[in-house]
Motif scaffolding. Sequence first.
Motif, short mmCIF file in Angstrom:
data_model
loop_
_atom_site.label_atom_id
_atom_site.label_comp_id
_atom_site.label_asym_id
_atom_site.label_seq_id
_atom_site.Cartn_x
_atom_site.Cartn_y
_atom_site.Cartn_z
N PHE A 124 -3.63 25.56 -8.72
CA PHE A 124 -2.90 24.08 -8.23
C PHE A 124 -3.49 23.55 -6.77
CE2 PHE A 124 -0.94 23.92 -11.87
CZ PHE A 124 0.46 23.79 -12.13
N ASP A 125 -3.92 22.62 -6.73
CA ASP A 125 -4.39 21.89 -5.63
C ASP A 125 -3.08 21.29 -4.99
OD1 ASP A 125 -6.67 19.26 -6.71
OD2 ASP A 125 -4.33 19.40 -6.80
N SER A 126 -3.42 20.61 -3.86
CA SER A 126 -1.97 19.76 -3.32
C SER A 126 -1.55 18.68 -4.13
CB SER A 126 -2.29 19.27 -1.91
OG SER A 126 -3.56 18.29 -1.97
N LEU B 106 3.25 15.53 -0.35
CA LEU B 106 2.15 14.61 -0.03
C LEU B 106 2.63 13.32 0.65
CD1 LEU B 106 -0.20 14.58 -3.09
CD2 LEU B 106 -0.79 15.67 -0.76
N GLY B 107 4.20 13.26 0.85
CA GLY B 107 4.71 11.98 1.38
C GLY B 107 5.30 11.01 0.31
N SER B 108 3.93 10.87 -0.72
CA SER B 108 4.21 10.03 -1.77
C SER B 108 3.42 10.62 -2.86
CB SER B 108 4.25 8.47 -1.54
OG SER B 108 4.77 8.01 -0.73
N LEU C 264 0.90 -1.37 0.03
CA LEU C 264 -0.06 0.00 -0.01
C LEU C 264 0.94 1.31 -0.07
CD1 LEU C 264 -2.69 -1.17 2.57
CD2 LEU C 264 -2.80 -1.37 -0.01
N ILE C 265 0.44 2.17 -0.78
CA ILE C 265 1.23 3.43 -0.91
C ILE C 265 0.26 4.64 -0.29
CG2 ILE C 265 2.22 5.21 -2.49
CD1 ILE C 265 2.28 2.81 -4.66
N ASN C 266 1.06 5.38 0.74
CA ASN C 266 0.40 6.42 1.29
C ASN C 266 0.53 7.95 0.59
OD1 ASN C 266 -0.64 8.39 3.29
ND2 ASN C 266 0.22 7.29 4.80
N VAL C 267 -0.58 8.22 0.00
CA VAL C 267 -0.41 9.58 -0.81
C VAL C 267 -1.50 10.71 0.07
CG1 VAL C 267 -1.11 10.71 -3.01
CG2 VAL C 267 -0.36 8.38 -2.79
N GLY C 268 -0.44 11.38 0.89
CA GLY C 268 -1.30 12.42 1.41
C GLY C 268 -2.25 12.10 2.51
N GLY C 269 -1.95 10.88 3.11
CA GLY C 269 -2.95 10.18 4.09
C GLY C 269 -3.73 9.17 3.50
N TYR C 270 -3.81 9.10 2.20
CA TYR C 270 -4.66 8.15 1.70
C TYR C 270 -3.99 6.88 1.31
CZ TYR C 270 -8.30 12.09 1.30
OH TYR C 270 -9.12 12.83 1.50
N THR D 166 6.00 19.42 -7.97
CA THR D 166 7.50 19.17 -7.40
C THR D 166 8.34 18.12 -8.08
OG1 THR D 166 6.20 19.83 -5.52
CG2 THR D 166 8.31 18.87 -5.15
N ALA D 167 7.42 17.00 -8.17
CA ALA D 167 8.07 15.76 -8.64
C ALA D 167 8.65 15.91 -10.15
CB ALA D 167 7.09 14.42 -8.64
N ARG D 168 7.72 16.65 -10.85
CA ARG D 168 8.17 16.85 -12.29
C ARG D 168 9.59 17.63 -12.34
NH1 ARG D 168 8.86 15.59 -15.64
NH2 ARG D 168 7.70 16.91 -17.64
N VAL D 169 9.46 18.68 -11.59
CA VAL D 169 10.34 19.58 -11.60
C VAL D 169 11.66 18.99 -11.07
CG1 VAL D 169 11.53 21.75 -10.40
CG2 VAL D 169 8.91 21.84 -11.23
N ASP D 170 11.49 18.19 -9.85
CA ASP D 170 12.45 17.36 -9.33
C ASP D 170 13.37 16.52 -10.29
OD1 ASP D 170 14.32 16.35 -7.61
OD2 ASP D 170 13.10 15.62 -6.20
N GLU D 171 12.35 16.05 -11.32
CA GLU D 171 12.91 15.14 -12.54
C GLU D 171 13.75 15.76 -13.65
OE1 GLU D 171 9.90 11.23 -12.85
OE2 GLU D 171 9.49 12.91 -14.30
N GLU D 172 13.21 17.01 -13.74
CA GLU D 172 13.75 18.06 -14.83
C GLU D 172 15.13 18.70 -14.36
OE1 GLU D 172 12.89 19.16 -17.96
OE2 GLU D 172 11.71 17.50 -18.54
#
Lengths: 409, 73
Positions: free
Chosen positions: B36-38, A352-354, A316-322, B45-51
Amino acid sequence: MEYFWQDEQRNILKSREEFIEDLRKIQSINLYNCEQNPYDMMLQLVASMLYGKETYLLDDNFSASELLSLGISATDTSKVYYIDNPVRIKNFSDIVSAIQSNNWRVWLFTSGTTGLPKKVCHGYGSLGRNVRYNERHNKDVWAFAYKMSHMAGVQVLLQALVNNNTIVYIFEDSPQNVVKIIKRAACTNISATPTFYRNLLPFISEDLPAVKHITLGGEKYDENLCNKLHQLIPGAKIHNIYASTETGSILASHGNKFSILPEYKQWIKISPDNELCIHKSLLGDFSCADDWYNTHDLVEIDENGFLRFLSRKSDLINVGGYKVNPLEVENLIQQVDGVEDCLVKGKKNSVLGSVLEVDVVVNSRYDAKTMKTNIMDRLKKELQPFKIPRIYHFVETIEKTRSGKKVRK
Amino acid sequence: MEERLLIIINEIRNDKGEEHVAEIKPELSLRKDLGFDSMDLATFTARVDEEFGVDVFETGIVDLLSDVMEKLG
């Protein structure tokens, strides 16, 4: 000519007589069996059973440091038992009797996907529990699609040996060749991981009428895959096996619902956290602190008493608490036209953690940009937003562990 | 750098079915102006980190594009 062992990759064809002759010639048995050639590994394993000697099965490609992590030094691997009084083998039945005597012990190592490698000791009592031995099986031809050093490989070997069947070794051959060999050798039974079958699918262009039984194990049940296999090989019955190195094979099903045999009912229970627990009386021998071994597989039991696997807890992967079950997402992505394979993973993320990222193998006729849109459109229809991967990598292949499972970490 | 950031931002907006933005303006707020929401921020963030090999949210919350550009140097 009907062979006992066929390995086209290595050009090894052995009749039963030749196999028996090779067994007779053996003068020593390896304590650590890490033979590179699967036939030699099988020969050594059968010899250890014949002589009632304990043996450890090791992958032939372990590095020295990997061996050390298992508690085995480089010099250990050359330890042997010398045979002073050779057993007289008159015919194949003598081999079968020795195997069924439960006078042997084999040590196996877990693949370590959920933690440190663990060694487990099995004999015929635990590994032979589900071997079917009767006349209906004496014409079976087994497509051997596991590593010989793994539990599933030993299990298939036992099934084939005690029924005096032909073994056609196809593991690690290319999918194109595998399909051709299965047809040419008229294999009746195939046992492999879902990943193995998934790789074969694009190459099954004509019916394989000899195939009667297809068994899947080692990974989560994949309904789409089973449906596709049924369409492509309509004459075969499809079985799912629940097994692990610790337990041997415990449960079987024809779909996603596993029934518990009456004789096992008292030895299988569900923890308060809905995890499958198995009593030590059904297990191989390993260091287990409790009478009950927690598999950490999440299950539910329906109103008719059938068991259904939901996920491995550790997946299971925790994405922002989900909590996201990647297998659920993969299952949907696999249904999108043009997708050949995929792997959903959690990527560490400072927001989000992940976040979910996905590696996708697509058919060469489709372009990546269109595929991303198609996949997201499909997922938006079927899933809550947090379950939809946002990072996409279009890749050539999905990396697999040494046992053929997807690498999830 | 601006061009690559623009591509990432528009990829995220595209995935949400929103119109592309034409150009990068340092004063734009990721949340208010780009909506942008969370989940979008995490993706960004993830895409910028990759680039670029930089986790722009590693040391705290960032909102303006100028903050992002500063972190990317």
